[in-house]
Design a protein around this motif. Structure first.
Motif, PDB file in Angstrom:
ATOM      1  N   ARG A   1       0.849  -1.207   0.000  1.00  0.00           N
ATOM      2  CA  ARG A   1       0.000   0.000   0.000  1.00  0.00           C
ATOM      3  C   ARG A   1       0.879   1.250   0.000  1.00  0.00           C
ATOM      4  O   ARG A   1       0.618   2.210  -0.717  1.00  0.00           O
TER       5      ARG A   1
ATOM      6  N   ASP B   1      -4.494  -1.802  -6.573  1.00  0.00           N
ATOM      7  CA  ASP B   1      -5.682  -2.231  -5.825  1.00  0.00           C
ATOM      8  C   ASP B   1      -5.716  -3.754  -5.696  1.00  0.00           C
ATOM      9  O   ASP B   1      -6.011  -4.286  -4.621  1.00  0.00           O
ATOM     10  N   ALA B   2      -5.418  -4.449  -6.794  1.00  0.00           N
ATOM     11  CA  ALA B   2      -5.436  -5.917  -6.748  1.00  0.00           C
ATOM     12  C   ALA B   2      -4.372  -6.440  -5.779  1.00  0.00           C
ATOM     13  O   ALA B   2      -4.616  -7.371  -5.002  1.00  0.00           O
TER      14      ALA B   2
ATOM     15  N   ARG C   1      -5.586  -5.986  -2.249  1.00  0.00           N
ATOM     16  CA  ARG C   1      -6.591  -7.013  -1.920  1.00  0.00           C
ATOM     17  C   ARG C   1      -5.911  -8.350  -1.644  1.00  0.00           C
ATOM     18  O   ARG C   1      -6.271  -9.080  -0.725  1.00  0.00           O
TER      19      ARG C   1
ATOM     20  N   ASP D   1      -4.456  -8.380   1.791  1.00  0.00           N
ATOM     21  CA  ASP D   1      -5.486  -8.601   2.821  1.00  0.00           C
ATOM     22  C   ASP D   1      -5.892 -10.065   2.873  1.00  0.00           C
ATOM     23  O   ASP D   1      -6.049 -10.644   3.945  1.00  0.00           O
ATOM     24  N   LYS D   2      -6.070 -10.666   1.700  1.00  0.00           N
ATOM     25  CA  LYS D   2      -6.506 -12.066   1.661  1.00  0.00           C
ATOM     26  C   LYS D   2      -5.418 -12.997   2.177  1.00  0.00           C
ATOM     27  O   LYS D   2      -5.715 -14.033   2.767  1.00  0.00           O
TER      28      LYS D   2
ATOM     29  N   ASP E   1     -10.760 -19.456   0.870  1.00  0.00           N
ATOM     30  CA  ASP E   1     -10.084 -18.151   0.902  1.00  0.00           C
ATOM     31  C   ASP E   1      -8.781 -18.212   0.109  1.00  0.00           C
ATOM     32  O   ASP E   1      -8.448 -17.282  -0.629  1.00  0.00           O
TER      33      ASP E   1
ATOM     34  N   GLN F   1      -9.323 -18.012  -3.573  1.00  0.00           N
ATOM     35  CA  GLN F   1      -9.725 -16.661  -4.005  1.00  0.00           C
ATOM     36  C   GLN F   1      -8.521 -15.823  -4.463  1.00  0.00           C
ATOM     37  O   GLN F   1      -8.651 -14.978  -5.337  1.00  0.00           O
TER      38      GLN F   1
ATOM     39  N   ASP G   1      -7.276 -12.669  -7.967  1.00  0.00           N
ATOM     40  CA  ASP G   1      -6.588 -11.374  -7.953  1.00  0.00           C
ATOM     41  C   ASP G   1      -5.229 -11.476  -8.640  1.00  0.00           C
ATOM     42  O   ASP G   1      -4.796 -10.540  -9.305  1.00  0.00           O
TER      43      ASP G   1
END
Lengths: 214, 214
Positions: free
Chosen positions: A29, A127-128, A131, A134-135, A147, A150, A154
């Motif tokens: 980030r 952004d990807a 994400r 976070d995952k 999870d 998933q 991304d």
């Protein structure tokens, strides 16, 4: 060493991996903010954070031999420590890659690395990647296979965005070769960051199921 | 499991790492031949070899939990298996990076990736990477710290060559942006290959001394 204190050590190890995954998320980030807002302070913070992440990685790795030698672990514990080593390596590498992006920003500062036409595709990658970070933290906490799967979506998005970025750079990029090379490398760092996150998820699946898809 | 059969298993593991280091060396030599001679067959052989290397890596990693669970290893054995995991990872990654170079060759074939002015610097990188591969295999065999330190010199040479290559690409490269990006990425793959070899050497030093310089 009693079983209890052994479990405590294992908990400390998995806790350290959770912290590292949050650090790796903060790193990407920060790198994206540095890149897209031409923010020198953000870039420097990423490099400082990477040094912390490298230290945590070394600490996590140093725990493992001691943990193994002081206790005869059962098979699932061993799988955990083998996975923990690989996960610590991948999370450390994610910090390095965010650091590489920050270094490109600092090298060109105060000139920005991302000319206007490339902002949307880099924003999508940023952004990807956020994400995915976070995952990754979530998967480490839940050890949930769904999870973990998933994350692959991304990762595909980052790969597709990198393809679009490269296509844009070779189709008459008007900002010069240096700019094109910077952006091709930055795109590659995002791509590798996402790959390493997928590695983490894969290790978690291995931890849970004992089988790994290569 | 008797101590003897345990030692046999450890020998099998270190033997597998030696084989992998030779494979990683063959991979970068093949990739360099593919790149500099525009040799499609060489590029395809590198990709086939990378699949073998990935399989060997998985086999080496799979041996470790079994080895640990069936025997209570002493501290130096544990250090060996922890290092073996990291070394197997780094050698596998070296094969991947040689594969990335081969893929760039195949993507542009029958057009060559390296225009004449870039041949000397790429040849230098290719030669340094081949030397690094040989020294990596040597270090794994001798576990000699001086041999391990030698690798750093070749790594510095690859880094310096990559800097020169990038400087050449941004100083009015007349072969277009696509060519510049291809070469910047190829240079980066050599750079990372050398970094991973240094990682292997560092693990060997850790194995011998128990301390690691980060």
């Amino acid at each position: 060493m009693s079983r209890d204190s052994y479990d405590e050590q294992l908990d400390r190890l998995t806790g350290m991996l959770a912290t590292m995954s949050r650090d790796a998320g903060a790193a990407i980030r920060g790198a994206s903010a540095a890149l897209l807002d031409v923010d020198r302070g953000a870039a420097e913070a990423v490099l400082a954070g990477d040094a912390v992440l490298d230290r945590r990685r070394a600490e996590a790795e140093a725990m493992i031999p001691e943990l193994l030698v002081r206790h005869q672990p059962v098979a699932s514990d061993l799988r955990l420590v083998v996975c923990a080593l690989r996960i610590a390596g991948a999370l450390g590498r994610m910090g390095d890659l965010a650091g590489h992006i920050a270094k490109v920003v600092l090298m060109r500062y105060p000139v920005g690395v991302v000319p206007q036409p490339a902002v949307p595709v880099l924003t999508e990658m940023a952004d990807a990647a956020a994400r995915i970070a976070d995952k990754t933290a979530l998967v480490l906490a839940t050890r949930d296979q769904l999870d973990a799967m998933q994350l692959g979506l991304d990762d595909d998005e980052v790969d597709a965005a990198q393809e679009r970025l490269l296509a844009m750079l070779v189709a008459g990029w008007p900002y010069g070769v240096e700019s094109a090379i910077d952006l091709a490398l930055v795109g590659r760092y995002y791509e590798r960051y996402a790959d390493q996150a997928v590695n983490v998820a894969r290790q978690v699946v291995y931890l849970v199921t004992g089988t790994i898809r290569l």
